[in-house]
Design a protein around this motif. Sequence first.
Motif, mmCIF file in Angstrom:
data_model
loop_
_atom_site.group_PDB
_atom_site.id
_atom_site.type_symbol
_atom_site.label_atom_id
_atom_site.label_comp_id
_atom_site.label_asym_id
_atom_site.label_seq_id
_atom_site.Cartn_x
_atom_site.Cartn_y
_atom_site.Cartn_z
ATOM 1 N N PRO A 1 0.812 -1.229 0.000
ATOM 2 C CA PRO A 1 0.000 0.000 0.000
ATOM 3 C C PRO A 1 0.844 1.278 0.000
ATOM 4 C CG PRO A 1 -0.961 -1.607 1.476
ATOM 5 C CD PRO A 1 0.367 -2.178 1.028
ATOM 6 N N SER A 2 1.924 1.308 0.758
ATOM 7 C CA SER A 2 2.743 2.526 0.790
ATOM 8 C C SER A 2 3.506 2.724 -0.517
ATOM 9 C CB SER A 2 3.697 2.517 1.982
ATOM 10 O OG SER A 2 4.464 1.338 2.010
ATOM 11 N N ARG A 3 3.980 1.646 -1.138
ATOM 12 C CA ARG A 3 4.647 1.766 -2.434
ATOM 13 C C ARG A 3 3.657 2.212 -3.503
ATOM 14 N NH1 ARG A 3 8.680 -3.442 -3.106
ATOM 15 N NH2 ARG A 3 10.253 -2.728 -1.623
ATOM 16 N N GLN A 4 2.417 1.764 -3.407
ATOM 17 C CA GLN A 4 1.400 2.160 -4.379
ATOM 18 C C GLN A 4 1.124 3.660 -4.286
ATOM 19 O OE1 GLN A 4 0.046 0.059 -6.822
ATOM 20 N NE2 GLN A 4 -0.525 2.072 -7.637
ATOM 21 N N VAL A 5 1.119 4.191 -3.073
ATOM 22 C CA VAL A 5 0.918 5.633 -2.891
ATOM 23 C C VAL A 5 2.036 6.405 -3.595
ATOM 24 C CG1 VAL A 5 0.953 7.503 -1.184
ATOM 25 C CG2 VAL A 5 -0.428 5.457 -0.770
ATOM 26 N N VAL A 6 3.278 5.972 -3.403
ATOM 27 C CA VAL A 6 4.414 6.649 -4.041
ATOM 28 C C VAL A 6 4.302 6.532 -5.564
ATOM 29 C CG1 VAL A 6 6.925 6.674 -4.316
ATOM 30 C CG2 VAL A 6 5.929 6.357 -2.044
ATOM 31 N N GLY B 1 2.302 13.131 -11.244
ATOM 32 C CA GLY B 1 3.240 14.156 -11.705
ATOM 33 C C GLY B 1 3.540 14.022 -13.184
ATOM 34 N N LEU B 2 3.802 12.806 -13.635
ATOM 35 C CA LEU B 2 4.105 12.579 -15.050
ATOM 36 C C LEU B 2 2.897 12.893 -15.925
ATOM 37 C CD1 LEU B 2 6.186 9.280 -14.874
ATOM 38 C CD2 LEU B 2 7.040 11.614 -15.229
ATOM 39 N N ASN B 3 1.718 12.502 -15.478
ATOM 40 C CA ASN B 3 0.502 12.751 -16.269
ATOM 41 C C ASN B 3 0.171 14.234 -16.375
ATOM 42 O OD1 ASN B 3 0.133 10.053 -16.819
ATOM 43 N ND2 ASN B 3 -1.241 9.723 -15.087
ATOM 44 N N SER B 4 0.690 15.035 -15.445
ATOM 45 C CA SER B 4 0.458 16.480 -15.519
ATOM 46 C C SER B 4 1.528 17.171 -16.363
ATOM 47 C CB SER B 4 0.423 17.087 -14.112
ATOM 48 O OG SER B 4 1.716 17.067 -13.536
ATOM 49 N N GLY B 5 2.420 16.379 -16.964
ATOM 50 C CA GLY B 5 3.428 16.946 -17.849
ATOM 51 C C GLY B 5 4.669 17.444 -17.133
ATOM 52 N N ARG B 6 4.858 17.041 -15.883
ATOM 53 C CA ARG B 6 6.001 17.509 -15.107
ATOM 54 C C ARG B 6 7.051 16.423 -14.996
ATOM 55 N NH1 ARG B 6 4.479 21.914 -11.175
ATOM 56 N NH2 ARG B 6 6.603 21.491 -10.594
ATOM 57 N N ALA B 7 8.293 16.847 -14.851
ATOM 58 C CA ALA B 7 9.353 15.908 -14.490
ATOM 59 C C ALA B 7 9.182 15.617 -13.005
ATOM 60 C CB ALA B 7 10.716 16.525 -14.756
ATOM 61 N N VAL B 8 9.535 14.429 -12.596
ATOM 62 C CA VAL B 8 9.358 14.019 -11.216
ATOM 63 C C VAL B 8 10.692 13.517 -10.677
ATOM 64 C CG1 VAL B 8 8.151 12.408 -9.686
ATOM 65 C CG2 VAL B 8 6.957 13.376 -11.632
ATOM 66 N N ALA B 9 11.011 13.895 -9.451
ATOM 67 C CA ALA B 9 12.214 13.398 -8.789
ATOM 68 C C ALA B 9 11.812 12.461 -7.661
ATOM 69 C CB ALA B 9 13.032 14.557 -8.224
ATOM 70 N N CYS B 10 12.499 11.342 -7.572
ATOM 71 C CA CYS B 10 12.317 10.402 -6.463
ATOM 72 C C CYS B 10 13.638 10.349 -5.713
ATOM 73 C CB CYS B 10 11.981 9.014 -6.968
ATOM 74 S SG CYS B 10 10.397 8.899 -7.777
ATOM 75 N N VAL B 11 13.569 10.628 -4.426
ATOM 76 C CA VAL B 11 14.756 10.676 -3.591
ATOM 77 C C VAL B 11 14.612 9.650 -2.485
ATOM 78 C CG1 VAL B 11 16.186 12.155 -2.122
ATOM 79 C CG2 VAL B 11 14.952 13.145 -4.062
ATOM 80 N N GLY B 12 15.652 8.867 -2.284
ATOM 81 C CA GLY B 12 15.606 7.871 -1.222
ATOM 82 C C GLY B 12 16.933 7.163 -1.107
ATOM 83 N N PRO B 13 17.104 6.432 -0.017
ATOM 84 C CA PRO B 13 18.372 5.715 0.177
ATOM 85 C C PRO B 13 18.560 4.602 -0.855
ATOM 86 C CG PRO B 13 16.797 5.119 1.876
ATOM 87 C CD PRO B 13 16.171 6.220 1.077
ATOM 88 N N LYS B 14 19.800 4.245 -1.087
ATOM 89 C CA LYS B 14 20.130 3.168 -2.001
ATOM 90 C C LYS B 14 19.379 1.903 -1.579
ATOM 91 C CE LYS B 14 24.064 0.752 -3.961
ATOM 92 N NZ LYS B 14 25.512 0.654 -4.026
ATOM 93 N N ASP C 1 11.935 1.977 4.385
ATOM 94 C CA ASP C 1 12.371 3.169 3.662
ATOM 95 C C ASP C 1 11.692 3.203 2.317
ATOM 96 O OD1 ASP C 1 14.140 4.234 5.513
ATOM 97 O OD2 ASP C 1 15.811 2.997 4.813
ATOM 98 N N LEU C 2 11.079 4.329 2.014
ATOM 99 C CA LEU C 2 10.430 4.511 0.718
ATOM 100 C C LEU C 2 10.969 5.756 0.072
ATOM 101 C CD1 LEU C 2 6.719 3.837 1.727
ATOM 102 C CD2 LEU C 2 8.125 2.427 0.232
ATOM 103 N N PRO C 3 10.991 5.775 -1.258
ATOM 104 C CA PRO C 3 11.406 7.013 -1.904
ATOM 105 C C PRO C 3 10.403 8.121 -1.669
ATOM 106 C CG PRO C 3 10.763 5.354 -3.518
ATOM 107 C CD PRO C 3 10.666 4.720 -2.171
ATOM 108 N N CYS C 4 10.904 9.329 -1.588
ATOM 109 C CA CYS C 4 10.055 10.503 -1.460
ATOM 110 C C CYS C 4 9.937 11.115 -2.854
ATOM 111 C CB CYS C 4 10.738 11.418 -0.464
ATOM 112 S SG CYS C 4 10.803 13.121 -0.854
ATOM 113 N N VAL C 5 8.827 11.695 -3.175
ATOM 114 C CA VAL C 5 8.542 12.209 -4.504
ATOM 115 C C VAL C 5 8.499 13.716 -4.482
ATOM 116 C CG1 VAL C 5 6.870 12.233 -6.383
ATOM 117 C CG2 VAL C 5 7.216 10.156 -5.056
#
Length: 159
Positions: A10-15, A22-35, A153-157
Amino acid sequence: SSSSLYVTTPSRQVVMDLVATGLNSGRAVACVGPKGCGKSAMTAELARATNRKCELFSLFKDQTSRDLLLTRGTDEQGNTMWRKTPLTRAVENGTMVVLDGIDKLSPDTLSSIARLLEQLQVDFPVGTRLTAHDDFACVALAGLLYTSHAADDLPCVVS
């Protein structure tokens, strides 16, 4: 039935939904998180789930702004030629590119693609201009300078 090995929680689905929005709105998206937190796997699953062609572009510390768009090589006769990078191909063809390691780029190199990501245009070093295809999409992946020891740990968007 899915052939993917990606396990959606569920948490990965939210991310993933945030990245897709973000992509569907035509924006570039950054995902930040630990290796190892699943940034690349999540992006690959998003491309698979949305039936988008996706190219990975692994970035490195000494990459220049020109290296983001074109790489120099030689043909069979030894003549210099320029090859398009995954970023340039995605801009032209309207596919998704994953810029893996965006945090490794110098501020000057990073600022050189700001116009592309904000205004969907890029100027080549040879003087020509390229306008992004309507379906162009970009996900930038960045690691953290520190890591937590949290089990989930999950990536932040950032859009």
